[in-house]
Design an enzyme around this catalytic site. Structure first.
Site, PDB file in Angstrom:
ATOM      1  N   GLU A   1       0.829  -1.200   0.000  1.00 39.58           N
ATOM      2  CA  GLU A   1       0.000   0.000   0.000  1.00 39.58           C
ATOM      3  C   GLU A   1       0.863   1.250   0.000  1.00 39.58           C
ATOM      4  O   GLU A   1       1.998   1.237   0.496  1.00 39.58           O
ATOM      5  CB  GLU A   1      -0.941   0.066   1.212  1.00 39.58           C
ATOM      6  CG  GLU A   1      -2.255  -0.671   1.049  1.00 39.58           C
ATOM      7  CD  GLU A   1      -2.192  -2.091   1.570  1.00 39.58           C
ATOM      8  OE1 GLU A   1      -3.187  -2.824   1.420  1.00 39.58           O
ATOM      9  OE2 GLU A   1      -1.140  -2.474   2.124  1.00 39.58           O
ATOM     10  N   THR A   2       0.304   2.325  -0.560  1.00 39.02           N
ATOM     11  CA  THR A   2       0.913   3.648  -0.502  1.00 39.02           C
ATOM     12  C   THR A   2      -0.124   4.606   0.058  1.00 39.02           C
ATOM     13  O   THR A   2      -1.290   4.569  -0.331  1.00 39.02           O
ATOM     14  CB  THR A   2       1.376   4.109  -1.897  1.00 39.02           C
ATOM     15  OG1 THR A   2       2.401   3.225  -2.373  1.00 39.02           O
ATOM     16  CG2 THR A   2       1.929   5.522  -1.854  1.00 39.02           C
TER      17      THR A   2
END
Length: 300
Positions: free
Chosen positions: A45-46
């Site tokens: 995830e970012t």
């Protein structure tokens, strides 16, 4: 150019834990920009900060393939990044996410930021039909008799839904041979993000592996959101020691991928109901960089 950093959460050792992209100034990025940058970084995830004022930061989370409502390890990574950049010294701070507001607490040692605690959304639970026990076992490459009968097999969420499958021990957990197409189909049919296998290592300690191919993450190294949901599920069914309305536990995850990490969970209970879920972890900076969007696009 957009500045970003890559931070490993739930560890203080570079190369361990779960890697997250962190973008502190994403106010002018479009949804397409955020998805493209998340795909380029290829972290599970970012997290993107769209605004930060008056103790509230508006954020969005993206996997390499889609946006998600919440992500625990990216939240820990963001908190430590803000603290280490001098943008947060421990005052009241909450994240405005698609899953609701997430209060953060900074723990320091000798004046140095050391651990971030997040209060996750109120836990929710759903039953999983017993008829799916064999299919879930088969998707993990094990015999149904390897599923623990004394621990809950159910769906739960503190921001992102998972199906929790208890196994007899960590040896079985390490030897799983997941069938990712079947897991993908099962998670979609059950309307959850992942299948999360776990095994007891003590009274309140568990080993875990989390499979989320439908989210573009075949196996998530260390999953903060699911870790909180697991402990809440266990406590809600009387499977954790509770003292003075509190319970705690530890989850070890990532060993099968060579990226071990540790998730600490503290729970508050009102009677038999879990009223608050706090998940804590450390984080370490891996690298920094800059990225330029390929072409202008419409904000969304």
């Amino acid at each position: 150019m957009i500045a970003y950093c890559e931070v490993s959460a739930f560890t203080d050792t570079p190369g361990h834990g779960n890697r997250a992209g962190v973008v502190l100034d994403a106010a002018h990025l479009t949804r397409q920009d955020m998805q493209s940058l998340a795909a380029m970084l290829d972290a599970p995830e970012t997290v993107f900060v769209l605004g930060h004022a008056d103790g509230l930061a508006r954020v969005r989370y993206f996997t390499p393939t889609q946006e998600v409502d919440f992500c625990g390890h990216a939240t820990v990574a963001l908190g430590l990044t803000l603290a280490q950049a001098g943008l947060w010294s421990g005052e009241a701070l909450a994240l405005d996410t698609l899953a609701g507001r997430i209060p953060l607490r900074l723990e320091c040692r000798a004046g140095v930021p050391w651990r971030v605690w997040m209060q996750q959304p109120t836990p929710q639970y759903r039953a999983v039909p017993a008829t799916l026990r064999a299919e879930l076992a088969d998707s993990l490459g094990i015999d149904p008799r390897m599923i623990h009968r004394g621990l809950p097999l159910a769906a739960a969420s503190t921001g992102l839904w998972s199906v929790f499958v208890p196994l007899l021990d960590a040896v079985i957990l390490d030897g799983l041979e997941p069938d990712f197409p079947r897991i993908h189909a099962l998670t979609e049919s059950l309307d959850v993000g992942s299948i999360y296998a776990y095994a007891p290592m003590g009274v309140n300690r568990f080993a875990a592996r989390d499979f989320a191919p439908a989210l573009g993450i075949p196996e998530d190294p260390v999953t903060g959101s699911s870790g909180g949901a697991l402990m809440a599920l266990l406590a809600s069914q009387g499977r954790l020691p509770v003292r003075h309305g509190r319970a705690c536990g530890m989850i070890y995850q990532g060993h099968a991928l060579g990226t071990p990490g540790e998730i600490e969970v503290e729970l508050e209970l009102t009677g038999e109901q879990v009223s608050a879920v706090h998940v804590g972890g450390q984080a370490t900076l891996e690298r920094e960089g800059h990225w330029t969007p390929r072409q202008p696009s419409v904000r969304g």
